[in-house]
Design an enzyme around this catalytic site. Structure first.
Site, PDB file in Angstrom:
ATOM      1  N   PRO A   1     -44.813  -6.373  21.043  1.00  0.00           N
ATOM      2  CA  PRO A   1     -44.811  -6.125  19.602  1.00  0.00           C
ATOM      3  C   PRO A   1     -44.770  -4.636  19.259  1.00  0.00           C
ATOM      4  CG  PRO A   1     -47.017  -6.731  20.341  1.00  0.00           C
ATOM      5  CD  PRO A   1     -46.144  -6.770  21.552  1.00  0.00           C
TER       6      PRO A   1
ATOM      7  N   GLN B   1     -23.543 -17.606   0.615  1.00  0.00           N
ATOM      8  CA  GLN B   1     -22.751 -17.116  -0.518  1.00  0.00           C
ATOM      9  C   GLN B   1     -21.733 -18.159  -0.985  1.00  0.00           C
ATOM     10  OE1 GLN B   1     -23.557 -14.359  -1.994  1.00  0.00           O
ATOM     11  NE2 GLN B   1     -22.002 -14.603  -3.570  1.00  0.00           N
TER      12      GLN B   1
ATOM     13  N   GLU C   1     -35.645 -10.689  22.032  1.00  0.00           N
ATOM     14  CA  GLU C   1     -35.004 -10.700  23.343  1.00  0.00           C
ATOM     15  C   GLU C   1     -35.749 -11.667  24.245  1.00  0.00           C
ATOM     16  OE1 GLU C   1     -32.458  -8.760  24.213  1.00  0.00           O
ATOM     17  OE2 GLU C   1     -32.579  -6.882  23.072  1.00  0.00           O
TER      18      GLU C   1
HETATM   19  C1  LIG Z   1     -33.247 -19.177  -7.975  1.00  0.00           C
HETATM   20  C2  LIG Z   1     -32.236 -19.488  -9.010  1.00  0.00           C
HETATM   21  C3  LIG Z   1     -32.567 -19.342 -10.324  1.00  0.00           C
HETATM   22  C4  LIG Z   1     -31.659 -19.670 -11.349  1.00  0.00           C
HETATM   23  N1  LIG Z   1     -32.031 -19.556 -12.642  1.00  0.00           N
HETATM   24  C5  LIG Z   1     -31.212 -20.026 -13.620  1.00  0.00           C
HETATM   25  C6  LIG Z   1     -31.636 -20.093 -14.969  1.00  0.00           C
HETATM   26  O1  LIG Z   1     -32.728 -19.687 -15.312  1.00  0.00           O
HETATM   27  N2  LIG Z   1     -30.796 -20.632 -15.891  1.00  0.00           N
HETATM   28  C7  LIG Z   1     -29.563 -21.096 -15.558  1.00  0.00           C
HETATM   29  O2  LIG Z   1     -28.845 -21.595 -16.419  1.00  0.00           O
HETATM   30  N3  LIG Z   1     -29.103 -21.032 -14.262  1.00  0.00           N
HETATM   31  C8  LIG Z   1     -29.899 -20.506 -13.283  1.00  0.00           C
HETATM   32  N4  LIG Z   1     -29.451 -20.464 -11.979  1.00  0.00           N
HETATM   33  C9  LIG Z   1     -28.094 -20.895 -11.643  1.00  0.00           C
HETATM   34  C10 LIG Z   1     -27.176 -19.729 -11.246  1.00  0.00           C
HETATM   35  O3  LIG Z   1     -26.811 -18.945 -12.353  1.00  0.00           O
HETATM   36  C11 LIG Z   1     -25.955 -20.349 -10.558  1.00  0.00           C
HETATM   37  O4  LIG Z   1     -26.395 -20.824  -9.320  1.00  0.00           O
HETATM   38  C12 LIG Z   1     -24.826 -19.359 -10.372  1.00  0.00           C
HETATM   39  O5  LIG Z   1     -24.208 -19.120 -11.615  1.00  0.00           O
HETATM   40  C13 LIG Z   1     -23.752 -19.868  -9.421  1.00  0.00           C
HETATM   41  O6  LIG Z   1     -23.323 -21.150  -9.752  1.00  0.00           O
HETATM   42  P1  LIG Z   1     -23.289 -22.309  -8.677  1.00  0.00           P
HETATM   43  O7  LIG Z   1     -24.537 -22.230  -7.910  1.00  0.00           O
HETATM   44  O8  LIG Z   1     -22.935 -23.560  -9.308  1.00  0.00           O
HETATM   45  O9  LIG Z   1     -22.132 -21.863  -7.699  1.00  0.00           O
HETATM   46  P2  LIG Z   1     -20.588 -22.228  -7.864  1.00  0.00           P
HETATM   47  O10 LIG Z   1     -20.136 -21.869  -9.203  1.00  0.00           O
HETATM   48  O11 LIG Z   1     -20.370 -23.586  -7.367  1.00  0.00           O
HETATM   49  O12 LIG Z   1     -19.968 -21.190  -6.839  1.00  0.00           O
HETATM   50  C14 LIG Z   1     -19.922 -21.428  -5.427  1.00  0.00           C
HETATM   51  C15 LIG Z   1     -19.194 -20.276  -4.802  1.00  0.00           C
HETATM   52  O13 LIG Z   1     -17.861 -20.201  -5.284  1.00  0.00           O
HETATM   53  C16 LIG Z   1     -17.608 -18.934  -5.864  1.00  0.00           C
HETATM   54  N5  LIG Z   1     -16.708 -19.099  -6.992  1.00  0.00           N
HETATM   55  C17 LIG Z   1     -16.869 -19.863  -8.096  1.00  0.00           C
HETATM   56  N6  LIG Z   1     -15.829 -19.757  -8.897  1.00  0.00           N
HETATM   57  C18 LIG Z   1     -14.963 -18.900  -8.323  1.00  0.00           C
HETATM   58  C19 LIG Z   1     -13.698 -18.371  -8.696  1.00  0.00           C
HETATM   59  N7  LIG Z   1     -13.076 -18.693  -9.829  1.00  0.00           N
HETATM   60  N8  LIG Z   1     -13.110 -17.496  -7.863  1.00  0.00           N
HETATM   61  C20 LIG Z   1     -13.723 -17.139  -6.712  1.00  0.00           C
HETATM   62  N9  LIG Z   1     -14.908 -17.617  -6.309  1.00  0.00           N
HETATM   63  C21 LIG Z   1     -15.523 -18.484  -7.115  1.00  0.00           C
HETATM   64  C22 LIG Z   1     -18.964 -18.394  -6.219  1.00  0.00           C
HETATM   65  O14 LIG Z   1     -18.955 -16.968  -6.245  1.00  0.00           O
HETATM   66  C23 LIG Z   1     -19.825 -18.939  -5.100  1.00  0.00           C
HETATM   67  O15 LIG Z   1     -19.690 -18.095  -3.982  1.00  0.00           O
HETATM   68  C24 LIG Z   1     -30.364 -20.114 -10.996  1.00  0.00           C
HETATM   69  C25 LIG Z   1     -30.017 -20.232  -9.637  1.00  0.00           C
HETATM   70  C26 LIG Z   1     -30.947 -19.940  -8.660  1.00  0.00           C
HETATM   71  C27 LIG Z   1     -30.539 -20.083  -7.239  1.00  0.00           C
END
Ligand SMILES: Cc1cc2nc3c(=O)[nH]c(=O)nc-3n(C[C@H](O)[C@H](O)[C@H](O)COP(=O)(O)OP(=O)(O)OC[C@H]3O[C@@H](n4cnc5c(N)ncnc54)[C@H](O)[C@@H]3O)c2cc1C
Ligand SMILES: Cc1cc2nc3c(=O)[nH]c(=O)nc-3n(C[C@H](O)[C@H](O)[C@H](O)COP(=O)(O)OP(=O)(O)OC[C@H]3O[C@@H](n4cnc5c(N)ncnc54)[C@H](O)[C@@H]3O)c2cc1C
Lengths: 410, 369
Positions: free
Chosen positions: B131, B337, B364
C-alpha cells in the site's frame, strides 16, 4: 497457431530493404524535401535496376493468384509487402511513393483486368527504362465520396472518349508524361447508373487529349508528385477498359473497393515505417542524453518523457500488429475489409501523433530542419488522409460492427 | 511464422469458457458486485474446467497440461468478459499453485500441489502489492531477512485476494534490495503463522465481488524450506510478466463486454427518430472501441507468446498491460457514455465495468496465466 515470429528468410530480405532505405533514401531525403519538384533520377535508375536484379519488388506489384509452383509454401505475399513497405518508409515515404513501379495503377489492373490485359499492361515493368503506373479517381468536386465520378467515357466507334478532370494523382506526372507508363482513370459510362457505371480505363502515356495541368506543392511526401490531369476528348482503344463494359451491380466499382482491402494495410505500413523512423531517432537521442527508459517500474515513478516514449512505442506496435493481421488475412484468403480499415485508421492516427510527439520530445532540435524528424511529422500526416481518410475508415469499421448498410450509416 | 489463428484446442477452450462466462458468470456479476459475495456453486462449477488443476502435474493428481501463456490469456479474457471479479476469484488459487509448479522445489510441489487436484475449489493466494503510492514490483518493501536457519518477514501487503480463506499464501519479499526483481523471493506462509495479521476485507471502488485483504507481517518467522525454489530462489520478473499478461487479458475481456453491451444498446435506443448508432458521434465511438480491443488483444497475445517461447517478456508485458490500463478505462468510459443517463444507473452493467477498469493502473500481481 498464434505466432509472432518472422522466419529468417523474411528477416534477411528485410535487411536488404533496410539497406536500400539507409543507403539510397536517407542520404537524399532532405534534398528531395527542400527541392520539391526536382527528380532524383539516379535514385529511380538504381531502384529500377535493383528491383530487376535483386528481385526487390517495391510497391504493389503483387499477384493475387497463388502461383502453382510454390503451392506448398504458405502465401506470404501481402505480409511481405507490408513488411517491406515499413522498411522502405523508414527510409523515406515520399521516395517510396515515387519509386518507379506499377503503383496503384498496377493494383487496379491486377484487380479488374483480364489475363491478357495484365500481360499487356504490366509486362513493361519488368523491362527497359524506369516506368510508373498511376491511378486517378479523385476529382476537384469529391474525394471520399468516390461514387461521384463525373469524368465520362463515351463510346465512339472503336474508341472510348474520356472527358473530365482528375486531381491528386500520385505519380501522375511520371506515369502520364515522363515515362512509358499509364494512368488508370475511373470514369462513368452511364451517369444514371451510379456506382456500377464507373469503370477503370488504362490511358497510355502521352495519349493525345491527356495533359498534366499541375503538380501540387505539399506539406510532406514532397518527393512524390501529385498531379492534376485533364482529359479533353482523350481517345483510347476499346480494350483499354479493364474488365467488362457491362453495367451491372457486381464488378467495376466493387473492384476499387476490393483493391482497398489490399492497399489499406500497405498505407498503414507506410505510416508505421515513418513512425518507426521517428521512434528510432528519439530512442537514440535519449540514449545519447543518458535518459533511461525504465520498463517495469511503477507507472507513478515514470518521468513524462518515459511515459511519452513508451506510449509512442506501444501505439506503434499496436498499429503494426493490426496491420500484420490484415495482411495475414489476405494471404490466408480471409475477407479483411474490417481489419484492413482498423489497421489503416489506427496506424494513420497513431503515427500522426507519434511523429508530432517526437518533434516535441526533441525540443529545439526537433523543430529544426537540420534533422529529419520534422519532415517525418509532415510526411506522416498523409497516411491519415489518402486511401480513405480516418473518418471514412471509421465509417467502414462502424458499418461492419453494427451490420449497417451504407444507407443506414454514412 | 506469423499466424493469428488459434489452435483447434484453443478455439475449443475459448468457446466453452466463453459460453460459461456469458451464460453463467455474467448473470451473477451484478448481484455479486452489490453483495460482495460470489455463489459457491458458481465457483465450484468454474473449478470443474480445471483452470487450476489442469496444470498440476499428473503425479500429484492433476491434468499435467503444459501451460501456455497464450492459452492462459484466452481463458483470462473470456472470464474477464463474464465478470472480472468472479474471474479473479476463480483463478486466485493459481497465484499460489502455478509458481510452485513452475519454480518450486520437489518437496514444495509434493507438499502443496495435491490439494489443487481435487474436485473442490481450494482457496489459495499470493501477496504481491504493497500500500504505497509509488509501489514498485521490483522494489518490495516487505523484507525477508535471514534468521538462523530460516527467515523473518516484516512489512505490509494489500490487495491480497482470498487471504482470509486461504490456508497458505505465497508472500513476495525482498531478500536483497540491491538486485531489483532478482532480489525478490517468494515465501510459502501458512495463514496462521505468528506475526501474520489479516485485515478486514478491503473496500474498493471496483472488483467489489473479489474479497481482498491487507496483510501485516510482524517478525513473522518461517523455515528455510518456505523459500520458493529453495536456495535457487525464483525468477520473480517472469512471474510478474505472467501476472501482467493475465490481468491485461482480463482487461481485454472487460473492454469487450462494454463494447458488446454498448453496441447492442445503440442499435436499439432511438433519439430524434433514429437509432443512436446511426449517428457518427456514436458509431465512431463504437468503432474506436472495436479497434482498441483488437489492438490490446494482439499486444497481450504477443507478450504471452514471448513467455511461451521462454523469453524475457518484461517490456512486452509491461507495455501491453499499461496499454490495457489506458484503453480499458477509455473503452468502459465510452460504454457509459453511449448509454447516456442510463449508463449511470446501476440497472445496467456499464458503470460497474468502468469502476472495474479503473483498477488496472493501480493493481498488480493478482492474476496469472
Ligand atoms: C443522475 C441523473 C440525474 C438526472 N436528473 C434529471 C432531472 O432532474 N430532470 C430531468 O428531466 N432529467 C434528469 N436526468 C436525465 C438526463 O438529463 C438524461 O439522462 C440526459 O439528457 C441524456 O438522455 P438519455 O439518458 O435518455 O440518453 P439518450 O438521449 O438516449 O442518449 C444516449 C447516447 O446517445 C447520444 N445521442 C443522443 N442523441 C444524439 C444525436 N442526435 N447525435 C449524437 N449522439 C446522440 C447521447 O449523447 C448519449 O451518448 C438525470 C440523469 C441522471 C443520470
Ligand atoms: C498526396 C496525395 C496523394 C493522393 N493520391 C491519390 C491517387 O493516387 N489517386 C487518387 O485517386 N486520389 C489520390 N489522392 C486523393 C485522396 O484519396 C483524397 O484526398 C481523399 O480520399 C480525401 O478526399 P478529399 O481530399 O476530397 O477530402 P473530402 O472527401 O472532401 O473530405 C474532407 C473531410 O471530410 C471528411 N469526410 C468526408 N466524408 C465524410 C463522411 N461521410 N463522414 C464523416 N466525415 C467525412 C473527411 O474525412 C475529411 O476529413 C491523393 C491525395 C493526396 C493528398
Amino acid at each position: 497457431m498464434i505466432d509472432f515470429e518472422l522466419e529468417p528468410q523474411i528477416l534477411s530480405r528485410l535487411q536488404m530493404f533496410h539497406a536500400v532505405s539507409e543507403h539510397m533514401m536517407r542520404p537524399i531525403s532532405r534534398d528531395c524535401d527542400e527541392h520539391e519538384h526536382t527528380k532524383p533520377t539516379q535514385f529511380y535508375e538504381s531502384m529500377w535496376s535493383a528491383s530487376a536484379a535483386a528481385d526487390i519488388q517495391v510497391g504493389n506489384d503483387r499477384s493475387k493468384k497463388a502461383d502453382g509452383g510454390a503451392a506448398a509454401a504458405p502465401r506470404r505475399a501481402n505480409l511481405m509487402t507490408v513488411l517491406s513497405t515499413e522498411e522502405l518508409c523508414w527510409g523515406d515515404a515520399g521516395l517510396y511513393l515515387s519509386t518507379p513501379n506499377s503503383g496503384l495503377g498496377g493494383a487496379a489492373v491486377m484487380a479488374a483486368g483480364t489475363p491478357e490485359q495484365k500481360e499487356r499492361f504490366l509486362k513493361r515493368f519488368k523491362e527497359g527504362k524506369p516506368k510508373w503506373g498511376a491511378m486517378a479517381i479523385t476529382e476537384p468536386s469529391f474525394g471520399s465520396d468516390s461514387s461521384q465520378v463525373t469524368t465520362t467515357a463515351t463510346r465512339d466507334g472503336d474508341h472510348w472518349v474520356i472527358n473530365g478532370t482528375k486531381i491528386f494523382c500520385t505519380a501522375g506526372e511520371m506515369a502520364a508524361e515522363k515515362s512509358e507508363g499509364f494512368v488508370v482513370v475511373w470514369a462513368t459510362v452511364d451517369k444514371s447508373a451510379g456506382r456500377p457505371g464507373i469503370k477503370p480505363f488504362v490511358v497510355e502515356h502521352n495519349t493525345a487529349g491527356m495533359t498534366v495541368a499541375r503538380v501540387e506543392n505539399k506539406l510532406g511526401i514532397r518527393a512524390s508528385d501529385t498531379a492534376a490531369l485533364i482529359f479533353d476528348n482523350c481517345r483510347i482503344p476499346l480494350d483499354a477498359l479493364l474488365g467488362s463494359a457491362e453495367v451491372r451491380k457486381e464488378g467495376g466499382f466493387k473492384d476499387v473497393m476490393a483493391t482497398f482491402d489490399a492497399t489499406r494495410p500497405i498505407v498503414a505500413a507506410m505510416a508505421i515505417g515513418v513512425g518507426r523512423a521517428a521512434l528510432d531517432f528519439v530512442r537514440d537521442f535519449l540514449e545519447q542524453q543518458d535518459v533511461a527508459v525504465r520498463y517495469g517500474i511503477s507507472p507513478r515513478r515514470l518521468t513524462a518523457v518515459e511515459r511519452d516514449f513508451m506510449e509512442m512505442e506501444v501505439q506503434l506496435q499496436a498499429a503494426r500488429l493490426l496491420t500484420w493481421r490484415a495482411a495475414w488475412m489476405l494471404d490466408t484468403g480471409k475477407r479483411n475489409s474490417l481489419e484492413a480499415s482498423m489497421a489503416k485508421a489506427k496506424a494513420g492516427l497513431a503515427v500522426t501523433l507519434i511523429t508530432q510527439k517526437a518533434v516535441e520530445l526533441l525540443g529545439p532540435l526537433g523543430y529544426s530542419r537540420k534533422i529529419l524528424v520534422e519532415k517525418w511529422m509532415r510526411d506522416a500526416k498523409i497516411n491519415d488522409i489518402f486511401e480513405g481518410t480516418q473518418q471514412i475508415n471509421m465509417i467502414i469499421i462502424a458499418r461492419r460492427i453494427l451490420n449497417y448498410s451504407s444507407k443506414e450509416l454514412n | 511464422m506469423i499466424d493469428f489463428e488459434l489452435s483447434e484446442e484453443q478455439q475449443m477452450i475459448r468457446d466453452s469458457v466463453g459460453a460459461f462466462a456469458r451464460e453463467k458468470i455474467r448473470p451473477a456479476a451484478r448481484p455479486a458486485d452489490e453483495s460482495g459475495a460470489i455463489p459457491a456453486a458458481l465457483v465450484s462449477e468454474a473449478w470443474q474446467f480445471g483452470f487450476v488443476s489442469g496444470a498440476i502435474p499428473e503425479k500429484f493428481g492433476g491434468g499435467g497440461d503444459t501451460r501456455s501463456a497464450v492459452t492462459g490469456a484466452i481463458v483470462a479474457e473470456e472470464l474477464g468478459f463474464g465478470d472480472i471479479s468472479i474471474g479473479l476469484h476463480v483463478l486466485a488459487p493459481r497465484l499460489f499453485a502455478f509458481p510452485i509448479v513452475e519454480m518450486g522445489t520437489d518437496d514444495q510441489r509434493a507438499k502443496y500441489l495435491k490439494r489443487f487436484a481435487g474436485a473442490d475449489f481450494a482457496a489459495a493466494t499470493a501477496a504481491v502489492m504493497e500500500p504505497r503510492f509509488d509501489y514498485d514490483l521490483s522494489a518490495q518493501h516487505v523484507s525477508a531477512k535471514r534468521d538462523g536457519a530460516g527467515y523473518v518477514l516484516n512489512g505490509g501487503k494489500c490487495y491480497v485476494p482470498l487471504a482470509a480463506e486461504s490456508d497458505s499464501m505465497l508472500i513476495y519479499a525482498t531478500t536483497d534490495a540491491s538486485k531489483g526483481y532478482a532480489g525478490v523471493d517468494g515465501f510459502i506462509v501458512p495463514r496462521t503463522t505468528a506475526g501474520v495479521t489479516i485485515s478486514e476485507r478491503e473496500k474498493n471502488m471496483g472488483l467489489k465481488a473479489l474479497a481482498t485483504y491487507e496483510l501485516t507481517l510482524k517478525d513473522c518467522h518461517v523455515g528455510a524450506d518456505a523459500r520458493l525454489g529453495g536456495d535457487k530462489g525464483i525468477d520473480f520478473s517472469r512471474l510478474m510478466c505472467e501476472s501482467r499478461v493475465a490481468f491485461a487479458a482480463m482487461g481485454v475481456g472487460v473492454m469487450n463486454a462494454a463494447f458488446e453491451y454498448a453496441r447492442d444498446y445503440a442499435k436499439e435506443r432511438k433519439a430524434f427518430g433514429v437509432p443512436i448508432a446511426t449517428k457518427q458521434a456514436i458509431a465512431f465511438i463504437l468503432a474506436d472501441m472495436a479497434i482498441e480491443i483488437d489492438a490490446a488483444r494482439l499486444l497481450v497475445w504477443e507478450a504471452a507468446y514471448e513467455l511461451d517461447k521462454g523469453r524475457d517478456a518484461l517490456k512486452a508485458s509491461y507495455l501491453a498491460k499499461n496499454y490495457v490500463a489506458n484503453s480499458a478505462l477509455k473503452v468502459t468510459d465510452n460504454g457509459v457514455q453511449v448509454l447516456g443517463g442510463h449508463g449511470y444507473i446501476r440497472e445496467h452493467p456499464v458503470e460497474m465495468w468502468l469502476r472495474n477498469a479503473r483498477g488496472f493502473s493501480a493493481i498488480e500481481g493478482i492474476a496469472t496465466v
